[in-house]
Design a protein around this motif. Structure first.
Motif, PDB file in Angstrom:
ATOM      1  N   ASP A   1       0.817  -1.217   0.000  1.00  0.00           N
ATOM      2  CA  ASP A   1       0.000   0.000   0.000  1.00  0.00           C
ATOM      3  C   ASP A   1       0.854   1.272   0.000  1.00  0.00           C
ATOM      4  O   ASP A   1       0.434   2.294   0.528  1.00  0.00           O
TER       5      ASP A   1
ATOM      6  N   ASP B   1       0.358  -2.881  -4.432  1.00  0.00           N
ATOM      7  CA  ASP B   1      -0.271  -1.592  -4.223  1.00  0.00           C
ATOM      8  C   ASP B   1      -1.372  -1.360  -5.258  1.00  0.00           C
ATOM      9  O   ASP B   1      -1.405  -2.013  -6.305  1.00  0.00           O
TER      10      ASP B   1
ATOM     11  N   THR C   1      -5.473  -2.447  -1.666  1.00  0.00           N
ATOM     12  CA  THR C   1      -4.429  -3.467  -1.633  1.00  0.00           C
ATOM     13  C   THR C   1      -5.005  -4.781  -1.115  1.00  0.00           C
ATOM     14  O   THR C   1      -4.605  -5.864  -1.550  1.00  0.00           O
TER      15      THR C   1
END
Length: 328
Positions: free
Chosen positions: A88, A114, A135
């Motif tokens: 993320d 991500d 995510t």
């Protein structure tokens, strides 16, 4: 969603002994949920990864299984890792780690997972999909692809990420795949009422009074068609208010009619963090965030200035040209 990297990532995990999972500073529900879901999966394989965040997760995520495994002790980073997950984060800077530590970690195999549009593909393997909600949705797709029997605890972690990053399935990140994924996680035992209660009903009297202060400072800038307000670190400290008490304020501002975007300035002793939101289909706040070295999504983004703002209004004066483009 299928992905060519899924089998390779599974194989890397199976072969690794020492695994490190890193998330971004000031972690949210998506980062925490993704990290803990991945941790719980590794546990089923007999592994015990280190889960690292420079900032502790907010207390209202204490309901998440295994939340206590998070560490902020950087001494845990000082070893040769077989495998590192960075979750993320649009780039290494979002982890909050210093450059020397980052340089050391990049000598290992790094898997970057991500969903941010501004991700710079900094990993050895880059599992990046900005078309999904979160995510956690990517990791859920990975688990389904490798046919992992998803436990109730893993489902709770993953649904937390979907709920937080979609604004409880109300913002632009809410897609058909996000809703379908949420339904499957509910079927595996995740409790959406528990998650919503914990992340929404977390304000103290002091926190609500602080929101009142933020409202009293609210400015509508007609030049840029935006709304903004600010808080100083000293004000949080003086009132014994944790920063998590103001989480979600900029999302609330985004509900205002007649504006193109909203901004919230958190002014600390050595830096200023700016969060941006928009509900307009033709406004992309990630453009502004990227201009200042930040990142995020079209509808939700942010950046950090490496100095404390003395006067927020001066920021709008100094950056008139780029802000005017966004306002138009």
């Amino acid at each position: 969603m299928t992905n060519i990297f899924f089998p390779e990532i599974e194989n890397k995990i199976l072969l690794a002994d020492d695994i490190l999972i890193i998330i971004h500073r000031q972690p949210d529900g998506d980062a925490c949920g993704a990290a803990l879901a991945l941790f719980l999966y590794c546990q089923t394989l007999g592994k015990q990864p280190v889960v690292f965040s420079v900032d502790a997760p907010p207390s209202y995520f204490d309901f998440l299984p295994a939340i206590k495994v998070f560490t902020a002790n950087s001494i845990n980073l000082l070893k040769n890792w077989d495998l590192i997950f960075v979750l993320d984060c649009g780039d290494w800077g979002h982890t909050g780690l210093d450059q020397q530590t980052i340089k050391q970690l990049t000598s290992s195999m790094v898997i970057n997972i991500d969903h941010h549009f501004t991700n710079v593909n900094f990993g050895s393997i880059n599992l990046v999909n900005h078309r999904v909600s979160s995510t956690c949705e990517i990791i859920f797709d990975f688990f389904r692809q490798i046919k992992l029997p998803i436990s109730k605890n893993i489902a709770i972690c993953l649904l937390c990420g979907l709920v937080t990053d979609t604004g409880v399935f109300s913002n632009a990140a809410t897609s058909l795949s996000a809703i379908q994924s949420a339904g499957q996680l509910l079927a595996r035992g995740a409790n959406i009422k528990l998650i919503v209660d914990k992340i929404s009903r977390n304000k103290t009297i002091g926190g609500l009074q602080l929101w009142g202060l933020l409202f009293s400072r609210l400015i509508i800038n007609t030049d840029f068609n935006c709304a903004y307000t600010y808080i100083r670190e000293s004000e949080l400290t003086a009132n014994n208010i944790h920063e998590e008490e103001i989480d979600g304020f900029v999302n609330f501002l985004n509900n205002m009619a007649g504006i193109n975007w909203a901004a919230f300035f958190r002014i600390n002793s050595d830096h200023t963090k700016i969060s941006l939101r928009t509900a307009r289909h033709n406004v992309d706040v990630s453009v502004l965030a990227s201009f200042f070295g930040g990142g995020g999504h079209k509808k939700a983004a942010g950046f950090t200035l490496a100095y404390p703002l003395k006067d927020v209004s001066q920021f709008f004066i100094d950056n008139y040209t780029i802000l005017k483009k966004l306002g138009d």
